[in-house]
Enzyme design. Structure first.
Site, PDB file in Angstrom:
ATOM      1  N   GLY A  54     -48.323  16.110   8.897  1.00 54.51           N
ATOM      2  CA  GLY A  54     -47.256  15.209   9.329  1.00 54.51           C
ATOM      3  C   GLY A  54     -47.304  13.945   8.514  1.00 54.51           C
ATOM      4  O   GLY A  54     -48.323  13.639   7.894  1.00 54.51           O
ATOM      5  N   CYS A  81     -54.435  19.114   7.569  1.00 60.30           N
ATOM      6  CA  CYS A  81     -54.093  17.761   7.126  1.00 60.30           C
ATOM      7  C   CYS A  81     -54.057  16.768   8.299  1.00 60.30           C
ATOM      8  O   CYS A  81     -55.087  16.459   8.865  1.00 60.30           O
ATOM      9  CB  CYS A  81     -52.782  17.799   6.349  1.00 60.30           C
ATOM     10  SG  CYS A  81     -52.473  16.257   5.486  1.00 60.30           S
ATOM     11  N   TYR A  82     -52.896  16.318   8.703  1.00 59.40           N
ATOM     12  CA  TYR A  82     -52.819  15.450   9.890  1.00 59.40           C
ATOM     13  C   TYR A  82     -53.530  16.124  11.069  1.00 59.40           C
ATOM     14  O   TYR A  82     -54.147  15.458  11.897  1.00 59.40           O
ATOM     15  CB  TYR A  82     -51.339  15.189  10.226  1.00 59.40           C
ATOM     16  CG  TYR A  82     -51.090  14.291  11.418  1.00 59.40           C
ATOM     17  CD1 TYR A  82     -51.238  12.917  11.315  1.00 59.40           C
ATOM     18  CD2 TYR A  82     -50.684  14.827  12.652  1.00 59.40           C
ATOM     19  CE1 TYR A  82     -50.996  12.089  12.412  1.00 59.40           C
ATOM     20  CE2 TYR A  82     -50.438  14.012  13.744  1.00 59.40           C
ATOM     21  CZ  TYR A  82     -50.590  12.643  13.619  1.00 59.40           C
ATOM     22  OH  TYR A  82     -50.350  11.829  14.699  1.00 59.40           O
ATOM     23  N   HIS A 168     -53.533  21.763   2.183  1.00 59.10           N
ATOM     24  CA  HIS A 168     -52.394  22.525   2.706  1.00 59.10           C
ATOM     25  C   HIS A 168     -52.460  23.974   2.221  1.00 59.10           C
ATOM     26  O   HIS A 168     -52.049  24.250   1.094  1.00 59.10           O
ATOM     27  CB  HIS A 168     -51.083  21.890   2.238  1.00 59.10           C
ATOM     28  CG  HIS A 168     -50.762  20.608   2.934  1.00 59.10           C
ATOM     29  ND1 HIS A 168     -50.003  20.563   4.077  1.00 59.10           N
ATOM     30  CD2 HIS A 168     -51.119  19.346   2.671  1.00 59.10           C
ATOM     31  CE1 HIS A 168     -49.891  19.302   4.485  1.00 59.10           C
ATOM     32  NE2 HIS A 168     -50.564  18.542   3.645  1.00 59.10           N
ATOM     33  N   GLU A 170     -50.643  26.355   3.067  1.00 61.94           N
ATOM     34  CA  GLU A 170     -49.329  27.003   3.090  1.00 61.94           C
ATOM     35  C   GLU A 170     -48.545  26.836   1.793  1.00 61.94           C
ATOM     36  O   GLU A 170     -47.619  27.588   1.533  1.00 61.94           O
ATOM     37  CB  GLU A 170     -48.509  26.483   4.282  1.00 61.94           C
ATOM     38  CG  GLU A 170     -48.027  25.033   4.188  1.00 61.94           C
ATOM     39  CD  GLU A 170     -49.072  24.004   4.621  1.00 61.94           C
ATOM     40  OE1 GLU A 170     -50.259  24.358   4.704  1.00 61.94           O
ATOM     41  OE2 GLU A 170     -48.691  22.843   4.841  1.00 61.94           O
ATOM     42  N   ASP A 226     -26.259  37.185   6.491  1.00 62.31           N
ATOM     43  CA  ASP A 226     -26.577  37.072   7.913  1.00 62.31           C
ATOM     44  C   ASP A 226     -25.611  37.866   8.795  1.00 62.31           C
ATOM     45  O   ASP A 226     -26.039  38.629   9.664  1.00 62.31           O
ATOM     46  CB  ASP A 226     -26.592  35.596   8.338  1.00 62.31           C
ATOM     47  CG  ASP A 226     -27.508  34.773   7.451  1.00 62.31           C
ATOM     48  OD1 ASP A 226     -28.366  35.378   6.780  1.00 62.31           O
ATOM     49  OD2 ASP A 226     -27.352  33.542   7.403  1.00 62.31           O
ATOM     50  N   LYS A 368     -34.960  33.818   6.699  1.00 60.92           N
ATOM     51  CA  LYS A 368     -34.064  34.522   5.775  1.00 60.92           C
ATOM     52  C   LYS A 368     -34.723  35.742   5.106  1.00 60.92           C
ATOM     53  O   LYS A 368     -34.100  36.798   4.995  1.00 60.92           O
ATOM     54  CB  LYS A 368     -33.612  33.536   4.685  1.00 60.92           C
ATOM     55  CG  LYS A 368     -32.446  34.028   3.870  1.00 60.92           C
ATOM     56  CD  LYS A 368     -31.173  33.693   4.577  1.00 60.92           C
ATOM     57  CE  LYS A 368     -29.951  34.005   3.765  1.00 60.92           C
ATOM     58  NZ  LYS A 368     -28.751  33.504   4.445  1.00 60.92           N
TER      59      LYS A 368
END
Ligand code: XMP
Length: 512
Positions: A54, A81-82, A168, A170, A226, A368
């Site tokens: 964050g 992290c945060y 991080h 990710e 979609d 997606k």
């Protein structure tokens, strides 16, 4: 019911990325606002919790804090992290205000691989972005990894299965980051990896059948990914009780309507009603040159035509929409978070309420890339599943200035050549968008001995990850040459082709 990993969102621009990486490991993840109560997480049966990063400092006034009781649920927790700073602060360690921000790549040295770093190299390049840092461990924790900057870059409390990492995992710059996450999910939380496309389809089909019962469902088919996947999925569940409405607004690309009729009606045997409203749209757009006015007219006319056509299709209880997960996440608004947008949930102009229709949104749990996987599994062709984005106002915002039938026809022919050549060279799949733009200028050319005062076509071909920023694609000259010569030779009334080499920002992808 899938096993769920909760991602508590502390306002990181990467929260959705964390959730997606988890799903890529075949584990279902759900994003929760940071203050979600432990009771809610328990009721949802989560098997592990991830505290996101964050933009805030844990020392800031009003810094976002989780419900402390989440640490008593008996489920593993991973702070990123945060998140690691929160663990330090809330579980009895010490966090120091950072004097300088650590930003960019660093080297993580792993001292004790344990379960989090199992089967990974002892040294990893990892990506950091933080100010504050942990300076003393909370009771029960040991350091398992260090960086140049921190002796506590990765920590573990074995007994409670709590982990904290300063980097991080990710983001793609972190080497083996997904493996670190997978170790947490599978090795620590014991996830069964039961989130698969096949299972999703099975459950979604069963759900749609239960929800819809004997009623009918209406769906506005745009031809985009979609709505196409939603149609195929609902059709698999309830067959002919699904009716799709496709509005031809006169601003479609060459052959677009025919493809819809061929694919959905003939191949899938879906009940598709095509409504030709092109005359109405073009009449209302006559003489309009302002892009925002064009958009308003097209949007309003669409709602009007769509509503009228739905009424004529007959009674139904449900209106289906291809809403995706990013549209329904309640992004938390935290100062400094560029991703902090509260999305207004937009139904087609309030239409479901007016028509007393219930919403059916079978894709609302999916990202997606998962929608694409579902589409492929349902047999939709690559051209639909991997289709480039196309704006709702269609060619209306690609004919710069005044929209006329003649200009639309010129653009359609030129654009079809762009698409054909992009597909033939396989570049279509590598770029974000590739299309032609009609420019309202005349330029001088020659055909034989004759002066030819004719139209100009612009080529807009860009690369992007998310449409927020974009850069023009460096296509091979031979390909550009082929596109250009085909357009000037085959499209009557075009004497010149120009290439748009602007990036976004400062330009935008579309010209209007
Ligand atoms: P811009 O031109 O803003 O486009 O860089 C970013 C992305 O959004 C698409 N786009 C639209 N999509 N209605 C839409 O549904 C619109 O009015 C609209 N304008 C732009 C554009 O194609 C690109 O993918």
């Amino acid at each position: 019911m899938n096993q769920t990993i909760a991602v508590l969102d502390f306002g990181s621009q990467y929260t959705q990325v964390i959730a997606r990486r988890i799903r890529e490991c075949n584990v279902y993840s759900k994003i929760y606002p940071f203050g979600t109560s432990a009771a809610t997480l328990k009721a949802d049966g989560v098997i592990g919790i991830i505290l996101s990063g964050g933009p805030s400092s844990v020392f800031a006034k009003g810094a976002p804090m989780p419900d402390r009781a989440i640490f008593d649920l008996g489920v593993p927790v991973l702070g990123i992290c945060y998140g690691i700073q929160l663990m330090g602060r809330l579980l009895g360690g010490t966090v120091a205000r950072g004097e300088r921000r650590e930003y960019g790549n660093g080297t993580l040295r792993i001292q004790r691989p344990g379960r989090l770093f199992a089967k990974l190299p002892r040294q990893l390049t990892v990506w950091n972005s933080h100010g504050d840092k942990l300076t003393a461990l909370p009771p029960g924790f040991v350091a398992i990894g260090t960086t140049e900057n921190s002796p506590f870059a990765a920590i573990e409390d074995r007994r409670r299965s709590f982990f904290g990492i300063q980097f991080h995992p990710e983001v793609s710059h972190s080497e083996r980051g997904v493996d670190v996450l997978r170790n947490f999910l599978v090795g620590v939380c014991g996830a069964r990896q039961d989130w698969t496309t096949k299972d999703f389809i099975k459950h979604a089909v069963a759900n749609i059948r239960t929800t819809v019962g004997k009623s009918r469902v209406l769906l506005g088919l745009s031809g985009g990914v979609d709505s196409s996947v939603a149609a195929a999925l609902i059709h698999q569940a309830i067959g002919r009780r699904l009716t799709c409405v496709f509005v031809d607004n006169g601003l479609l690309r060459k052959g677009e309507r025919a493809v819809v009729e061929e694919l959905y009606r003939k191949h899938f045997r879906i009940d598709v009603r095509v409504v030709d409203a092109s005359a109405l749209f073009l009449r209302r757009l006559k003489g309009v040159t302002d892009p925002e006015r064009k958009r308003k007219i097209i949007g309003n006319t669409f709602v009007e035509v769509f509503e009228r056509s739905l009424r004529s299709v007959g009674e139904a209880e449900f209106l289906a929409q291809g809403t995706l997960y990013p549209d329904v996440i309640e992004s938390v608004a935290i100062a400094g978070n560029p991703a902090a947008l509260i999305k207004s949930h937009h139904n087609v102009g309030g239409l479901p309420e007016r028509m007393k229709l219930k919403l059916l949104e079978p894709l609302r749990e999916l990202f997606k890339d998962e929608v694409r996987a579902v589409g492929s599994a349902l047999g939709l062709p690559r051209e639909v599943v991997w289709r480039q984005p196309f704006p709702g106002p269609g060619l209306g915002v690609r004919v710069v200035g005044d929209i006329t039938r003649e200009r639309l026809d010129v653009l359609r022919e030129a654009d079809a050549i762009v698409q054909e050549e992009m597909m033939a060279s396989e570049w279509y799949w590598k770029v974000w968008q590739s299309f032609a733009v009609y420019l309202p200028v005349k330029s001088v050319g020659v055909i034989g001995d004759e002066r030819n005062y004719a139209d100009v076509i612009g080529l807009r071909i860009v690369e992007s990850r998310d449409a927020m920023t974009a850069d023009w694609s460096r296509l091979p000259y031979d390909l550009l040459q082929k596109i250009s010569s085909r357009i000037t030779n085959e499209v009557r009334g075009v004497s010149r082709v120009v290439l748009d080499i602007s990036s976004k920002p400062p330009a935008t992808i579309e010209w209007e």
